[in-house]
Enzyme design. Sequence first.
Site, PDB file in Angstrom:
ATOM      1  N   SER A   1       0.733  -1.415   0.228  1.00 10.07           N
ATOM      2  CA  SER A   1      -0.213  -0.139   0.164  1.00 10.07           C
ATOM      3  C   SER A   1       1.492   1.296   0.128  1.00 10.07           C
ATOM      4  O   SER A   1       1.679   1.272  -0.951  1.00 10.07           O
ATOM      5  CB  SER A   1      -0.932  -0.041   1.008  1.00 10.07           C
ATOM      6  OG  SER A   1      -1.593   1.057   1.179  1.00 10.07           O
TER       7      SER A   1
ATOM      8  N   HIS B   1      -8.675  -4.674  -0.355  1.00  6.71           N
ATOM      9  CA  HIS B   1      -7.294  -4.539  -0.416  1.00  6.71           C
ATOM     10  C   HIS B   1      -6.652  -4.238   0.564  1.00  6.71           C
ATOM     11  O   HIS B   1      -7.783  -4.526   2.331  1.00  6.71           O
ATOM     12  CB  HIS B   1      -7.518  -2.024  -0.088  1.00  6.71           C
ATOM     13  CG  HIS B   1      -6.262  -1.997   0.250  1.00  6.71           C
ATOM     14  ND1 HIS B   1      -4.942  -1.597  -1.536  1.00  6.71           N
ATOM     15  CD2 HIS B   1      -5.455  -0.803   0.974  1.00  6.71           C
ATOM     16  CE1 HIS B   1      -4.266  -0.967  -0.371  1.00  6.71           C
ATOM     17  NE2 HIS B   1      -4.733  -0.667   0.683  1.00  6.71           N
TER      18      HIS B   1
ATOM     19  N   ASP C   1      -9.492  -3.582  -5.313  1.00  9.70           N
ATOM     20  CA  ASP C   1      -8.825  -2.452  -4.876  1.00  9.70           C
ATOM     21  C   ASP C   1      -9.023  -1.190  -5.276  1.00  9.70           C
ATOM     22  O   ASP C   1      -8.904  -1.568  -7.142  1.00  9.70           O
ATOM     23  CB  ASP C   1      -7.349  -3.067  -4.549  1.00  9.70           C
ATOM     24  CG  ASP C   1      -6.634  -2.643  -3.508  1.00  9.70           C
ATOM     25  OD1 ASP C   1      -6.437  -1.172  -3.836  1.00  9.70           O
ATOM     26  OD2 ASP C   1      -5.539  -3.423  -2.868  1.00  9.70           O
TER      27      ASP C   1
END
Length: 316
Positions: free
Chosen positions: A165, A288, A258
Amino acid sequence: MSQRDLIDPESRGVLEELLERVPGGFNAIPDIAERRAVSASMRVQPEVAADARVTKEDRTVAGPAGQPDIGVRVYRPSAVDGTLPGIYVIHGGGMIMGDVEGEDPTATVLCDELQAVVVSVEYRLAPEHPYPAGPEDCYAGLLWTAAHAEELGLDLDRLAVYGGSAGGGLALATALLARDRQGPAIRFLMPLYPMVDDRNETPSSHAVTEVGVWDRAGNVEAWAWYLGGREADQYAAPARAADLSGLPPTYIDVGTVDLFLDEDLELASRLLQAGVPTELHVFPGSYHASEKMAPDAALSRRIWATRLDALRRALA
């Protein structure tokens, strides 16, 4: 059909439980201090069998020139002597949350499974410390790792940079800084569902609005806090890099549910066009960080196995 309907059923239960406790997810909590506190209070660190096989040491090391020192946590397999491959880990959290402690289970497993020295970096967070604090801290930690490789028993010819991320975006930024400043050589780069584009213009960045984990509103807010009114450059948002050549071989994975799907697909394509050996995996039904939220799901086990296999091959 809503985005939630596209989620892997086995991975959805834990997400629904989170949303019952925190309606809208963590990003729905407006105050960042409260958001961090609630997230930390709900963080359940799983018992990791590898803990007994790994030694850990927290250190304070030099930060960027003229800036505060930073923290790192060093991991090493307890029963292994000699020089080992290295993995430099950068935690996620949208540039505004997360810490070394939260990344500890992942770093521990990487150390044990790959028999590697792992260095996990504690970088400064926005909005208190906007760009360029984050990537400069991460690069300073990489410089320290390289300078102390002999002491750490780390083989600098087998050094990977890993992050998910925001940590994935920072891993790319760190690699760009190392390339442009003639810094430490990086053998392998693993940015996972990386946060790389501040423009929020892709179809997936518009589509993911109600999943409850890193939806559009939270992403827009995080980028604004992170940039602090500055224009993004390639080290803030690696999708803006005009030249991606010269980066190390790269592995990217991302889920179909995502927000970062499209920007990561474009990034992988541009890396390949720039001559960077790039391995891309798109996991249907994954949202995610779903592999962290639902680690026992078959999809999550497949995601982790694929990553570990790629790292073993790269660091062999």
